[in-house]
Design a protein around this motif. Structure first.
Motif, PDB file in Angstrom:
ATOM      1  N   ARG A  89      -5.590   7.375  -1.273  1.00 12.49           N
ATOM      2  CA  ARG A  89      -5.432   7.796  -2.672  1.00 12.49           C
ATOM      3  C   ARG A  89      -6.763   8.143  -3.329  1.00 12.49           C
ATOM      4  O   ARG A  89      -6.855   8.262  -4.553  1.00 12.49           O
ATOM      5  CB  ARG A  89      -4.711   6.696  -3.453  1.00 12.49           C
ATOM      6  CG  ARG A  89      -3.220   6.662  -3.119  1.00 12.49           C
ATOM      7  CD  ARG A  89      -2.547   5.387  -3.553  1.00 12.49           C
ATOM      8  NE  ARG A  89      -1.122   5.447  -3.258  1.00 12.49           N
ATOM      9  CZ  ARG A  89      -0.590   5.256  -2.051  1.00 12.49           C
ATOM     10  NH1 ARG A  89      -1.389   5.019  -1.013  1.00 12.49           N
ATOM     11  NH2 ARG A  89       0.708   5.320  -1.878  1.00 12.49           N
TER      12      ARG A  89
ATOM     13  N   HIS B 269      -6.423   2.534   0.046  1.00  5.91           N
ATOM     14  CA  HIS B 269      -7.317   3.026  -1.007  1.00  5.91           C
ATOM     15  C   HIS B 269      -7.879   4.409  -0.667  1.00  5.91           C
ATOM     16  O   HIS B 269      -7.965   5.278  -1.537  1.00  5.91           O
ATOM     17  CB  HIS B 269      -8.462   2.025  -1.235  1.00  5.91           C
ATOM     18  CG  HIS B 269      -8.057   0.824  -2.032  1.00  5.91           C
ATOM     19  ND1 HIS B 269      -7.415  -0.257  -1.477  1.00  5.91           N
ATOM     20  CD2 HIS B 269      -8.202   0.536  -3.357  1.00  5.91           C
ATOM     21  CE1 HIS B 269      -7.176  -1.169  -2.398  1.00  5.91           C
ATOM     22  NE2 HIS B 269      -7.651  -0.716  -3.567  1.00  5.91           N
ATOM     23  N   CYS B 270      -8.274   4.605   0.598  1.00  4.95           N
ATOM     24  CA  CYS B 270      -8.828   5.912   1.000  1.00  4.95           C
ATOM     25  C   CYS B 270      -7.779   7.014   0.892  1.00  4.95           C
ATOM     26  O   CYS B 270      -8.087   8.157   0.551  1.00  4.95           O
ATOM     27  CB  CYS B 270      -9.368   5.838   2.423  1.00  4.95           C
ATOM     28  SG  CYS B 270     -10.866   4.842   2.608  1.00  4.95           S
TER      29      CYS B 270
ATOM     30  N   VAL C 120      -5.626  -2.364   3.880  1.00  3.82           N
ATOM     31  CA  VAL C 120      -5.952  -2.208   2.456  1.00  3.82           C
ATOM     32  C   VAL C 120      -6.951  -1.063   2.264  1.00  3.82           C
ATOM     33  O   VAL C 120      -6.822  -0.251   1.336  1.00  3.82           O
ATOM     34  CB  VAL C 120      -6.508  -3.525   1.881  1.00  3.82           C
ATOM     35  CG1 VAL C 120      -6.828  -3.374   0.396  1.00  3.82           C
ATOM     36  CG2 VAL C 120      -5.509  -4.659   2.081  1.00  3.82           C
ATOM     37  N   ILE C 121      -7.961  -0.979   3.133  1.00  4.17           N
ATOM     38  CA  ILE C 121      -8.949   0.115   3.055  1.00  4.17           C
ATOM     39  C   ILE C 121      -8.258   1.465   3.212  1.00  4.17           C
ATOM     40  O   ILE C 121      -8.540   2.416   2.474  1.00  4.17           O
ATOM     41  CB  ILE C 121     -10.050  -0.076   4.126  1.00  4.17           C
ATOM     42  CG1 ILE C 121     -10.946  -1.274   3.773  1.00  4.17           C
ATOM     43  CG2 ILE C 121     -10.895   1.176   4.269  1.00  4.17           C
ATOM     44  CD1 ILE C 121     -11.906  -1.685   4.872  1.00  4.17           C
TER      45      ILE C 121
ATOM     46  N   MET D 244     -13.534   1.360  -4.383  1.00  2.00           N
ATOM     47  CA  MET D 244     -12.892   0.066  -4.107  1.00  2.00           C
ATOM     48  C   MET D 244     -12.761  -0.156  -2.600  1.00  2.00           C
ATOM     49  O   MET D 244     -12.876  -1.293  -2.129  1.00  2.00           O
ATOM     50  CB  MET D 244     -11.511   0.036  -4.765  1.00  2.00           C
ATOM     51  CG  MET D 244     -10.789  -1.299  -4.598  1.00  2.00           C
ATOM     52  SD  MET D 244     -11.751  -2.727  -5.203  1.00  2.00           S
ATOM     53  CE  MET D 244     -11.736  -2.392  -6.969  1.00  2.00           C
ATOM     54  N   ALA D 245     -12.560   0.924  -1.851  1.00  2.00           N
ATOM     55  CA  ALA D 245     -12.463   0.804  -0.397  1.00  2.00           C
ATOM     56  C   ALA D 245     -13.778   0.283   0.181  1.00  2.00           C
ATOM     57  O   ALA D 245     -13.778  -0.540   1.106  1.00  2.00           O
ATOM     58  CB  ALA D 245     -12.106   2.151   0.215  1.00  2.00           C
TER      59      ALA D 245
ATOM     60  N   LYS E  41      -9.538   6.433  -3.609  1.00  2.00           N
ATOM     61  CA  LYS E  41     -10.278   5.354  -4.284  1.00  2.00           C
ATOM     62  C   LYS E  41     -11.305   4.770  -3.316  1.00  2.00           C
ATOM     63  O   LYS E  41     -11.171   3.653  -2.811  1.00  2.00           O
ATOM     64  CB  LYS E  41      -9.299   4.289  -4.772  1.00  2.00           C
ATOM     65  CG  LYS E  41      -8.293   4.837  -5.793  1.00  2.00           C
ATOM     66  CD  LYS E  41      -7.388   3.751  -6.350  1.00  2.00           C
ATOM     67  CE  LYS E  41      -6.451   4.328  -7.408  1.00  2.00           C
ATOM     68  NZ  LYS E  41      -5.571   3.299  -8.018  1.00  2.00           N
TER      69      LYS E  41
ATOM     70  N   CYS F   7       0.836  -1.215   0.000  1.00  2.00           N
ATOM     71  CA  CYS F   7       0.000   0.000   0.000  1.00  2.00           C
ATOM     72  C   CYS F   7       0.864   1.256   0.000  1.00  2.00           C
ATOM     73  O   CYS F   7       0.538   2.247  -0.669  1.00  2.00           O
ATOM     74  CB  CYS F   7      -0.939  -0.008   1.191  1.00  2.00           C
ATOM     75  SG  CYS F   7      -2.261  -1.247   1.100  1.00  2.00           S
TER      76      CYS F   7
ATOM     77  N   LEU G 223      -1.862  -1.030  -4.908  1.00  2.00           N
ATOM     78  CA  LEU G 223      -3.096  -1.403  -4.210  1.00  2.00           C
ATOM     79  C   LEU G 223      -3.697  -2.697  -4.744  1.00  2.00           C
ATOM     80  O   LEU G 223      -4.271  -3.486  -3.974  1.00  2.00           O
ATOM     81  CB  LEU G 223      -4.108  -0.264  -4.323  1.00  2.00           C
ATOM     82  CG  LEU G 223      -3.638   1.086  -3.744  1.00  2.00           C
ATOM     83  CD1 LEU G 223      -4.705   2.151  -3.970  1.00  2.00           C
ATOM     84  CD2 LEU G 223      -3.332   0.957  -2.270  1.00  2.00           C
ATOM     85  N   LYS G 224      -3.576  -2.901  -6.047  1.00  2.68           N
ATOM     86  CA  LYS G 224      -4.128  -4.127  -6.638  1.00  2.68           C
ATOM     87  C   LYS G 224      -3.402  -5.356  -6.096  1.00  2.68           C
ATOM     88  O   LYS G 224      -4.022  -6.362  -5.734  1.00  2.68           O
ATOM     89  CB  LYS G 224      -4.014  -4.058  -8.156  1.00  2.68           C
ATOM     90  CG  LYS G 224      -4.702  -5.204  -8.885  1.00  2.68           C
ATOM     91  CD  LYS G 224      -4.622  -5.033 -10.395  1.00  2.68           C
ATOM     92  CE  LYS G 224      -5.314  -6.202 -11.097  1.00  2.68           C
ATOM     93  NZ  LYS G 224      -5.230  -6.071 -12.583  1.00  2.68           N
TER      94      LYS G 224
ATOM     95  N   LYS H 124      -4.451  -6.106  -2.533  1.00  2.00           N
ATOM     96  CA  LYS H 124      -5.718  -6.844  -2.453  1.00  2.00           C
ATOM     97  C   LYS H 124      -5.513  -8.308  -2.810  1.00  2.00           C
ATOM     98  O   LYS H 124      -6.078  -9.208  -2.179  1.00  2.00           O
ATOM     99  CB  LYS H 124      -6.738  -6.198  -3.388  1.00  2.00           C
ATOM    100  CG  LYS H 124      -8.130  -6.811  -3.291  1.00  2.00           C
ATOM    101  CD  LYS H 124      -9.084  -6.170  -4.270  1.00  2.00           C
ATOM    102  CE  LYS H 124     -10.443  -6.877  -4.227  1.00  2.00           C
ATOM    103  NZ  LYS H 124     -11.369  -6.350  -5.247  1.00  2.00           N
TER     104      LYS H 124
END
Length: 749
Positions: free
Chosen positions: A466, A463-464, A459-460, A471-472, A468, A429, A434-435, A438
């Motif tokens: 950046r 994403h947050c 992971v959440i 997806m989060a 996203k 992360c 990020l992919k 996950k």
């Protein structure tokens, strides 16, 4: 018969002959027939001064007994023998008094000299075998009082017969004729108890007088400390030291610590290898004397302390060894290896603790080197040690080192725990992958390790961070489907990310959702909301959020005050900002680097340069590094940044490469390339080499001014110095080429 003063033979002061003369009152009865004729002879032979010779000797009898010498050594000792003897009641009294003074002086002086000599000999040999050095110092009053009392007791016992008879003769005329018939009669009438009472009455006053003098420090044991005496220390053997340790004589151990040799301590530690608690206590008394704790002994002690339930004492000792010693990592490792064999230890725990010591000291390279030394010796680190190293690499943003270590763990078949996987997910992360982060969750499950709340939260959060959020939310739902309930950290990630995107309504809605499901927001949650409202300029809602925070029992933090102070300065509300600073200090919160930067930049914006530089002095005085150039350039105030940089240099504060690069970037964005290159040259003179940021800023400025050829030359210089251009470098050049093409097209038209 004792010779008279007129005779040639002299009596040595304080000799036995001297005391015999004092006791007997040695006189020549043919010469001194009575008091009247005696005074006449004295006046004729010695003059008027003869009447006063010896008076100081008698007056200072106490001084004699206390100091072991007579203050009037130039006076003739025979002066004590001047008074003629008569058998009147008065003469008997004088004889008795002379007897007491002479015998008391004899015994006091002899005792005092004996005591003094004993003390000097004891100090010279280092042997206090009677009471020991501790009790000699602690009970010195009693010891010296007993020495004086013994002299008084013996002298007064001898005086009492004369004293008792003298009193009866004076008070009861005709009681007896003299001592021969008076003493038996006194004992028959008064009994033994009466005699003892008389002794005690004579002893008590001088003893109390001596005690008073002693307490007033006219005579103190410190006198001996000022004597320049040759001292020899009794060698301390291993058996003596061991006995002292096992009998908990810690005061003696601490006193003797300066005399411990490394070899003595080494053999003692080896003998105590199965008693780690005693070793820990011993080390606590050697803190002020580290000379005996060399690398070998420290390593030996660390191996012994490994046997304790807690690893902390061993880690602390290893950290002290790392900090204080000049030994290399390999040397320390080798000494630990030898020490482990000496204490008959089969475990490799000590090497794991060495790695942990390096990690706690934030020494990533040394920790990794130690890992490879363990691998080289065939010792497998435990998973907790590996996790601590991975965590350190992550905190220091050394993600490449984390992947190197993780690969080594895989080769050595060290089984990863869920904590290990969570760290590696965080690494992905942080790298923006990020992919893959996950997908790593699926990899965990394939290896039989079930993800936990921390895994999904990581992971959440990535994403947050950046933006996203869609997806989060998908991951959020997956988390709930797996039966894992979101916690405060989960919602904090969403709220913080939404506030940065200025989606304050959604963030506020999630905050209300937290309260509905029974989660208590923490300071991080409220600070994120306050930051969002402050950036929006809605200070009323920011303060309302602060009030709710306090009402919920959540304490405001330094971050909270920093956010408000910065917002108030930006709004120009100086009075409220000053009140906020005062409130912060009243609560015992100390400003950090962020606080000082906010305050100094705020006062600079308001034109109060004097107060700004005063805070700069305070900041530097506390050892906090200024970063003011960065903030000023970020706001486009390059001139102020230049002024601050010059002021820092004037005050002896050396700017770092970040300050120079930021200033170069500020000039380049304005198109002032002459000033930008001047700062670059100044940077080189100071000893800083240009970095990729330096070249990118200069190339960007040149391209903006249409100086493509100069930008191309810088690009070649950059590559020749081994600096690889990045996307930003090429983008600047491409944009410049596009501008040139546009200009050419316009010319053709």
């Amino acid at each position: 018969m004792i010779p008279s003063p007129s005779e040639s033979r002299k009596i040595e002061l304080c000799s036995l002959a001297f005391y015999a003369a004092c006791t007997a009152g040695g006189i020549d009865p043919s010469k001194y027939k009575n008091i009247t004729s005696g005074f006449g002879v004295l006046l004729k032979e010695q003059g008027f001064r003869g009447f006063f010779r010896g008076w100081m000797c008698i007056r200072d009898r106490g001084t004699v007994s206390k100091q072991g010498r007579h203050p009037t050594t130039e006076k003739s000792p025979e002066a004590l023998l001047l008074k003629p003897v008569s058998y009147t009641h008065l003469d008997v009294y004088k004889r008795q008094r002379h007897c007491k003074q002479a015998r008391s002086t004899l015994l006091s002086t002899r005792t005092s000299r004996l005591d003094l000599g004993f003390c000097l000999r004891s100090r010279a040999s280092g042997d206090f075998s009677v009471v020991g050095p501790e009790y000699a110092s602690k009970y010195k009053t009693l010891i010296y009082l007993a020495g004086f009392a013994s002299a008084e007791v013996i002298a007064d016992v001898a005086l009492c017969p004369f004293e008792a008879v003298k009193v009866r003769i004076k008070t009861q005329p005709g009681f007896v004729r003299g001592l021969a018939d008076g003493l038996p009669k006194f004992v028959r009438s008064e009994g033994t108890l009466g005699y003892a009472y008389k002794v005690s009455a004579e002893i008590s006053p001088p003893i109390m007088k001596f005690l008073k003098i002693f307490k007033s420090k006219l005579f103190n044991l410190r006198t001996f400390n000022s004597l320049s005496l040759p001292t020899t220390v009794t060698p301390i053997t291993e058996s003596k030291l061991l006995n002292s340790i096992e009998s908990s004589q810690w005061h003696f151990i601490k006193q003797a610590a300066p005399h411990y040799t490394p070899s003595l301590l080494s053999s003692t530690l080896t003998s105590l290898r199965h008693k780690p608690q005693l070793v820990l206590q011993l080390l606590s008394h050697l803190n002020d004397h580290p000379h005996s704790l060399n690398v070998t002994n420290s390593s030996l002690a660390a191996c012994i302390l490994c046997r304790l339930p807690s690893p902390k004492p061993s880690i602390n000792l290893l950290q002290s060894l790392i900090i204080c010693s000049t030994a290399t990592n390999r040397t320390i490792f080798h000494e630990l290896e030898l020490s482990r064999d000496r204490v008959d230890s089969k475990t490799s725990l000590i090497f794991d603790l060495l790695v942990r010591a390096y990690c706690e000291l934030k020494k990533p390279n040394e920790a990794l080197e130690c890992f490879y030394l363990m691998k080289e010796k065939g010792v497998e680190p435990n998973i907790e040690t590996c996790n601590q190293m991975l965590s350190l690499f992550l905190r220091l943003n050394r993600t490449h080192m984390a992947w190197v270590l993780y690969a080594e763990m895989f080769r050595m078949k060290i089984k990863s725990s869920v904590y290990t996987f969570n760290i590696m997910v965080n690494v992905l992360c942080k790298e923006g992958k990020l992919k893959k982060a996950k997908e790593f969750i699926g990899y965990m499950e394939a290896l039989g390790v079930k993800p936990n709340v921390v895994t999904y939260n990581t992971v959440i959060h990535g994403h947050c961070l950046r933006g996203k959020f869609q997806m989060a939310r998908v991951i959020f739902q997956t988390m709930k489907d797996e039966g894992l309930e979101p916690d405060c950290y989960t919602y904090n990630s969403f709220i913080s990310g939404l506030c940065k995107e200025r989606r304050l309504e959604e963030a506020s809605g999630l905050h209300c959702k937290m309260l509905e499901i029974g989660l208590v927001p923490k300071a991080v949650t409220y600070n994120a909301l306050i930051d969002g409202y402050c950036n929006k300029g809605d200070l009323d809602k920011a303060f309302a959020c602060r009030d709710e925070m306090i009402s919920k029992g959540v304490m405001t933090t330094l971050v909270t005050y920093n956010l408000f102070i910065h917002a108030l300065f930006m709004e120009g509300r100086m009075g409220e900002a000053d009140n906020m600073i005062k409130e912060m200090r009243e609560k015992g919160m100390k400003p950090d680097a962020v606080t000082y930067n906010i305050l100094i930049n705020g006062y600079c914006r308001c034109g109060d340069a004097k107060r700004a530089f005063s805070l700069l002095d305070e900041m530097v005085g506390k050892g906090i590094r200024p970063t003011l150039v960065t903030d000023s350039c970020r706001e486009g105030k390059v001139a102020e940044a230049r002024q601050l940089l010059d002021e820092m240099k004037r005050r002896g504060i050396k700017p770092d490469h970040i300050s120079y690069n930021t200033l170069i970037s500020g000039y380049s964005k304005r198109g002032d390339m002459k000033d930008a290159f001047r700062v670059r040259d100044e940077m080189l003179t100071t000893g800083f080499d240009p970095t990729i940021l330096t070249y990118n800023a200069l190339i960007q400025g040149l391209c903006k001014n249409g100086e493509g050829e100069h930008a191309e030359e810088l690009l070649k210089e950059m590559v020749s110095k081994g600096i690889t251009p990045d996307d930003s470098t090429y983008l600047s050049i491409i944009e410049a080429m596009e501008k040139v093409d546009d200009l050419e097209e316009n010319d053709d038209k």
